[in-house]
Design a protein around this motif. Structure first.
Motif, PDB file in Angstrom:
ATOM      1  N   ALA A 128       0.834  -1.201   0.000  1.00  0.00           N
ATOM      2  CA  ALA A 128       0.000   0.000   0.000  1.00  0.00           C
ATOM      3  C   ALA A 128       0.867   1.248   0.000  1.00  0.00           C
ATOM      4  N   CYS A 129       0.325   2.298  -0.591  1.00  0.00           N
ATOM      5  CA  CYS A 129       0.951   3.617  -0.542  1.00  0.00           C
ATOM      6  C   CYS A 129      -0.130   4.636  -0.217  1.00  0.00           C
ATOM      7  N   ALA A 130       0.052   5.351   0.893  1.00  0.00           N
ATOM      8  CA  ALA A 130      -0.861   6.413   1.307  1.00  0.00           C
ATOM      9  C   ALA A 130      -0.176   7.753   1.071  1.00  0.00           C
ATOM     10  N   VAL A 131      -0.761   8.572   0.224  1.00  0.00           N
ATOM     11  CA  VAL A 131      -0.158   9.857  -0.146  1.00  0.00           C
ATOM     12  C   VAL A 131      -0.934  10.994   0.500  1.00  0.00           C
ATOM     13  N   HIS A 132      -0.238  11.781   1.322  1.00  0.00           N
ATOM     14  CA  HIS A 132      -0.813  13.008   1.874  1.00  0.00           C
ATOM     15  C   HIS A 132      -0.724  14.065   0.780  1.00  0.00           C
ATOM     16  N   LYS A 133      -1.873  14.394   0.205  1.00  0.00           N
ATOM     17  CA  LYS A 133      -1.884  15.157  -1.037  1.00  0.00           C
ATOM     18  C   LYS A 133      -1.287  16.552  -0.894  1.00  0.00           C
ATOM     19  N   ASP A 134      -1.568  17.230   0.216  1.00  0.00           N
ATOM     20  CA  ASP A 134      -1.063  18.599   0.382  1.00  0.00           C
ATOM     21  C   ASP A 134       0.455  18.643   0.558  1.00  0.00           C
ATOM     22  N   SER A 135       1.056  17.515   0.928  1.00  0.00           N
ATOM     23  CA  SER A 135       2.517  17.477   1.062  1.00  0.00           C
ATOM     24  C   SER A 135       3.219  17.519  -0.289  1.00  0.00           C
ATOM     25  N   PHE A 136       2.486  17.172  -1.352  1.00  0.00           N
ATOM     26  CA  PHE A 136       3.078  17.098  -2.693  1.00  0.00           C
ATOM     27  C   PHE A 136       2.156  17.797  -3.687  1.00  0.00           C
ATOM     28  N   PRO A 137       2.014  19.122  -3.569  1.00  0.00           N
ATOM     29  CA  PRO A 137       1.045  19.844  -4.401  1.00  0.00           C
ATOM     30  C   PRO A 137       1.334  19.794  -5.894  1.00  0.00           C
ATOM     31  N   ASP A 138       2.574  19.512  -6.261  1.00  0.00           N
ATOM     32  CA  ASP A 138       2.946  19.497  -7.680  1.00  0.00           C
ATOM     33  C   ASP A 138       3.033  18.080  -8.250  1.00  0.00           C
ATOM     34  N   ARG A 139       2.609  17.080  -7.470  1.00  0.00           N
ATOM     35  CA  ARG A 139       2.666  15.692  -7.924  1.00  0.00           C
ATOM     36  C   ARG A 139       1.252  15.133  -8.075  1.00  0.00           C
ATOM     37  N   ASP A 140       1.073  14.247  -9.042  1.00  0.00           N
ATOM     38  CA  ASP A 140      -0.172  13.510  -9.186  1.00  0.00           C
ATOM     39  C   ASP A 140      -0.140  12.362  -8.185  1.00  0.00           C
ATOM     40  N   PRO A 141      -1.050  12.341  -7.193  1.00  0.00           N
ATOM     41  CA  PRO A 141      -0.980  11.279  -6.173  1.00  0.00           C
ATOM     42  C   PRO A 141      -1.188   9.881  -6.737  1.00  0.00           C
ATOM     43  N   VAL A 142      -1.945   9.767  -7.817  1.00  0.00           N
ATOM     44  CA  VAL A 142      -2.172   8.456  -8.430  1.00  0.00           C
ATOM     45  C   VAL A 142      -0.871   7.928  -9.016  1.00  0.00           C
ATOM     46  N   GLU A 143      -0.206   8.751  -9.815  1.00  0.00           N
ATOM     47  CA  GLU A 143       1.059   8.326 -10.415  1.00  0.00           C
ATOM     48  C   GLU A 143       2.126   8.106  -9.351  1.00  0.00           C
ATOM     49  N   PRO A 199      -3.325   5.870 -18.461  1.00  0.00           N
ATOM     50  CA  PRO A 199      -2.049   6.406 -17.959  1.00  0.00           C
ATOM     51  C   PRO A 199      -1.246   5.412 -17.141  1.00  0.00           C
ATOM     52  N   LEU A 200      -1.898   4.519 -16.393  1.00  0.00           N
ATOM     53  CA  LEU A 200      -1.150   3.558 -15.591  1.00  0.00           C
ATOM     54  C   LEU A 200      -0.503   2.499 -16.470  1.00  0.00           C
ATOM     55  N   GLN A 201      -1.152   2.106 -17.556  1.00  0.00           N
ATOM     56  CA  GLN A 201      -0.522   1.169 -18.478  1.00  0.00           C
ATOM     57  C   GLN A 201       0.716   1.801 -19.112  1.00  0.00           C
ATOM     58  N   ARG A 202       0.613   3.087 -19.464  1.00  0.00           N
ATOM     59  CA  ARG A 202       1.770   3.783 -20.034  1.00  0.00           C
ATOM     60  C   ARG A 202       2.899   3.872 -19.016  1.00  0.00           C
ATOM     61  N   LEU A 203       2.551   4.217 -17.777  1.00  0.00           N
ATOM     62  CA  LEU A 203       3.565   4.312 -16.737  1.00  0.00           C
ATOM     63  C   LEU A 203       4.269   2.983 -16.514  1.00  0.00           C
ATOM     64  N   ARG A 232      12.015  -5.006 -13.352  1.00  0.00           N
ATOM     65  CA  ARG A 232      12.419  -6.148 -14.166  1.00  0.00           C
ATOM     66  C   ARG A 232      11.609  -7.413 -13.895  1.00  0.00           C
ATOM     67  N   ASN A 233      10.733  -7.380 -12.916  1.00  0.00           N
ATOM     68  CA  ASN A 233      10.077  -8.620 -12.500  1.00  0.00           C
ATOM     69  C   ASN A 233       8.590  -8.681 -12.811  1.00  0.00           C
ATOM     70  N   LEU A 234       8.098  -7.794 -13.666  1.00  0.00           N
ATOM     71  CA  LEU A 234       6.697  -7.844 -14.075  1.00  0.00           C
ATOM     72  C   LEU A 234       6.591  -8.504 -15.445  1.00  0.00           C
ATOM     73  N   ALA A 235       5.632  -9.413 -15.583  1.00  0.00           N
ATOM     74  CA  ALA A 235       5.508 -10.192 -16.811  1.00  0.00           C
ATOM     75  C   ALA A 235       4.851  -9.402 -17.943  1.00  0.00           C
ATOM     76  N   ASP A 236       4.043  -8.391 -17.598  1.00  0.00           N
ATOM     77  CA  ASP A 236       3.287  -7.682 -18.625  1.00  0.00           C
ATOM     78  C   ASP A 236       2.810  -6.358 -18.036  1.00  0.00           C
ATOM     79  N   THR A 237       2.178  -5.542 -18.877  1.00  0.00           N
ATOM     80  CA  THR A 237       1.546  -4.332 -18.373  1.00  0.00           C
ATOM     81  C   THR A 237       0.340  -4.718 -17.517  1.00  0.00           C
ATOM     82  N   PRO A 238      -0.168  -3.807 -16.681  1.00  0.00           N
ATOM     83  CA  PRO A 238      -1.278  -4.155 -15.787  1.00  0.00           C
ATOM     84  C   PRO A 238      -2.531  -4.593 -16.537  1.00  0.00           C
ATOM     85  N   PHE A 239      -3.273  -5.486 -15.910  1.00  0.00           N
ATOM     86  CA  PHE A 239      -4.568  -5.910 -16.403  1.00  0.00           C
ATOM     87  C   PHE A 239      -5.650  -5.189 -15.602  1.00  0.00           C
ATOM     88  N   PHE A 240      -6.710  -4.748 -16.273  1.00  0.00           N
ATOM     89  CA  PHE A 240      -7.815  -4.061 -15.611  1.00  0.00           C
ATOM     90  C   PHE A 240      -9.081  -4.895 -15.774  1.00  0.00           C
TER      91      PHE A 240
END
Length: 260
Positions: free
Chosen positions: A99-114, A152-156, A171-179
């Motif tokens: 898990a990753c919990a992002v405090h959004k106001d701590s990173f105003p110039d970052r996309d929390p999803v990415e 965007p997540l598949q591109r990332l 290096r250890n992922l077999a493919d792009t994410p499946f949705f």
């Protein structure tokens, strides 16, 4: 293959919420049927006539605004959330939470999803690298609920496998994410509950759900690697992610080593 089922909780755009969370559970491919059977059994206890129509979506269960949750008391509805999480708590020793919990106001110039997605890809890759060093050469695959983040997540993910993240190439992922449609996947529904529990822990300071599965976070060398708390507001935070890293850094002293 190791499958990491992920879902999000909280809205990246909602300024009334402090946090955005991306989280889920990693299971070996042969173990997925057990989780499905256990959650199907729980659904059967809620609607014996049509258990397949029961979708375990934690925020809907908690709010009790939709059927069948609107016919339950608050205690019974919250008991369902806990029952879903207990399936994870009593599952295979090899099941791991990330898990990753992002405090959004701590990173105003970052996309929390990415930001959260890059962090989790790196943590899952680190976990798989440790397993590979022990002789487990299975690769990993990310499986997420269908959402507006799909393209965007598949591109990332492709970029992480070629250009790398700030921590190195994945290096250890077999493919792009499946949705997939969450209604068709009990494991994605479980990931939803994990993400919601972590969101409640950080956004509402409510630990009653988080504590059920806290021992399942990926950990090694005294550090809770599976949980990241991205924030710049509390340098003495006592959550498992922050505390375990501070303790580890204290032991490492001035060696220059870092902790992901």
């Amino acid at each position: 293959m190791h499958l990491l089922y992920l879902d999000d909780s909280g809205s990246a755009a909602n300024r009334n919420e402090e946090y955005f969370v991306l989280a889920g559970v990693s299971v070996f491919e042969a173990q997925t049927s057990w989780f499905t059977q256990e959650l199907d059994r729980l659904a059967q206890s809620i609607d014996a006539g049509n258990p397949g129509q029961i979708e375990f979506h934690a925020s809907e269960i908690f709010s009790r605004k939709k059927s069948p949750w609107n016919s339950m008391s608050r205690e019974d509805a919250q008991g369902v959330i806990k029952a879903v999480l207990q399936v994870l708590a009593r599952s295979y020793d090899s099941a791991r939470v990330f898990a990753c919990a992002v405090h959004k106001d701590s990173f105003p110039d970052r996309d929390p999803v990415e930001m959260a997605f890059e962090d989790l890809c790196s943590r899952f890759n680190l976990y798989l690298s440790r397993l590979r060093a022990l002789g487990d050469r299975q690769q990993g695959l990310l499986i997420l609920d269908k959402s507006t983040y799909e393209t965007p997540l598949q591109r990332l993910a492709r970029d992480f496998q070629t250009l790398g993240t700030q921590w190195g190439v994945i290096r250890n992922l077999a493919d792009t994410p499946f949705f997939v449609d969450s209604h068709a996947s009990r494991l994605v529904q479980l990931a939803d509950h994990v993400a919601y529990s972590i969101f409640r822990r950080y956004n509402a300071r409510d630990t009653q759900y988080f504590d059920i599965f806290a021992s399942k976070f990926d950990s090694a060398d005294g550090v809770v690697h599976g949980l990241a708390h991205k924030q710049m507001v509390d340098q003495s935070c006592m959550c498992p992610a922050c505390l375990s890293r501070r303790v580890s850094q204290a032991f490492r002293g001035m060696t220059g080593e870092s902790v992901l």
